[in-house]
Design a protein around this motif. Structure first.
Motif, PDB file in Angstrom:
ATOM      1  N   UNK A   7      12.909 -60.340   3.070  1.00 19.49           N
ATOM      2  CA  UNK A   7      11.977 -61.627   3.105  1.00 19.49           C
ATOM      3  C   UNK A   7      13.001 -62.701   2.810  1.00 19.49           C
ATOM      4  N   UNK A   8      12.493 -63.723   3.488  1.00 19.14           N
ATOM      5  CA  UNK A   8      13.283 -64.996   3.189  1.00 19.14           C
ATOM      6  C   UNK A   8      12.200 -66.083   2.739  1.00 19.14           C
ATOM      7  N   UNK A   9      12.594 -67.048   1.926  1.00 14.52           N
ATOM      8  CA  UNK A   9      11.543 -68.104   1.435  1.00 14.52           C
ATOM      9  C   UNK A   9      10.526 -67.661   0.919  1.00 14.52           C
ATOM     10  N   UNK A  22      15.211 -65.355  -1.526  1.00 12.08           N
ATOM     11  CA  UNK A  22      15.273 -64.272  -0.530  1.00 12.08           C
ATOM     12  C   UNK A  22      15.065 -62.964  -1.383  1.00 12.08           C
ATOM     13  N   UNK A  23      14.434 -62.077  -0.894  1.00 12.18           N
ATOM     14  CA  UNK A  23      14.397 -60.512  -1.542  1.00 12.18           C
ATOM     15  C   UNK A  23      15.193 -59.818  -0.477  1.00 12.18           C
ATOM     16  N   UNK A  34      16.473 -60.651  -5.876  1.00 10.73           N
ATOM     17  CA  UNK A  34      16.287 -61.997  -5.791  1.00 10.73           C
ATOM     18  C   UNK A  34      17.439 -62.838  -5.456  1.00 10.73           C
ATOM     19  N   UNK A  35      17.837 -63.612  -4.478  1.00 11.81           N
ATOM     20  CA  UNK A  35      18.840 -64.601  -4.231  1.00 11.81           C
ATOM     21  C   UNK A  35      18.203 -65.950  -4.009  1.00 11.81           C
ATOM     22  N   UNK A  36      18.688 -67.015  -4.670  1.00 12.18           N
ATOM     23  CA  UNK A  36      18.400 -68.147  -4.559  1.00 12.18           C
ATOM     24  C   UNK A  36      19.406 -68.633  -3.438  1.00 12.18           C
ATOM     25  N   UNK A  78       3.565 -59.403  -0.848  1.00 11.73           N
ATOM     26  CA  UNK A  78       3.750 -58.448   0.150  1.00 11.73           C
ATOM     27  C   UNK A  78       5.217 -57.726   0.193  1.00 11.73           C
ATOM     28  N   UNK A  79       5.666 -57.905  -0.834  1.00 11.82           N
ATOM     29  CA  UNK A  79       7.382 -57.300  -0.844  1.00 11.82           C
ATOM     30  C   UNK A  79       6.801 -55.919  -1.075  1.00 11.82           C
TER      31      UNK A  79
END
Length: 107
Positions: A7-9, A22-23, A34-36, A78-79
């Motif tokens: 996932x992004x944003x 981002x996941x 989780x990435x910033x 929805x992750x």
């Protein structure tokens, strides 16, 4: 670890995640991260329970301390799909076994 962006944003409804992240997922490690993208800072969102069997698309997300509410927040965007609650450790803290959803999965 072999991370794949799933996932992004994503904005999670938690104070620690005020900005979109981002996941990333590593199915071999049953891990989510989780990435910033702005700062490059990352945080592993899952925990390992060595004696707890998981299917390849599953992970365990703790629901205490700084991660209180995290399983619900990940499910709301929805992750993940929440599967069941697990009592962990001597104080029976709650963690959740989750199914990690890819972009094509329907929650």
């Amino acid at each position: 670890m072999a991370w794949t962006t799933i996932r992004t944003a994503v904005t999670l409804d938690l104070p620690a995640f005020a900005e979109p992240v981002e996941i990333h997922h590593d199915p071999a490690q049953h891990a989510l991260l989780a990435l910033d993208p702005a700062t490059g800072e990352s945080e592993v969102l899952t925990t390992r329970l060595p004696d707890f069997p998981l299917l390849p698309d599953e992970a365990v997300v703790k629901d205490w301390s700084e991660h209180s509410g995290l399983p619900r927040a990940l499910a709301e965007v929805g992750v993940v799909e929440l599967l069941d609650a697990i009592a962990v450790g001597p104080f029976a803290a709650t963690a959740h076994r989750v199914r990690v959803l890819t972009a094509g999965d329907a929650a």
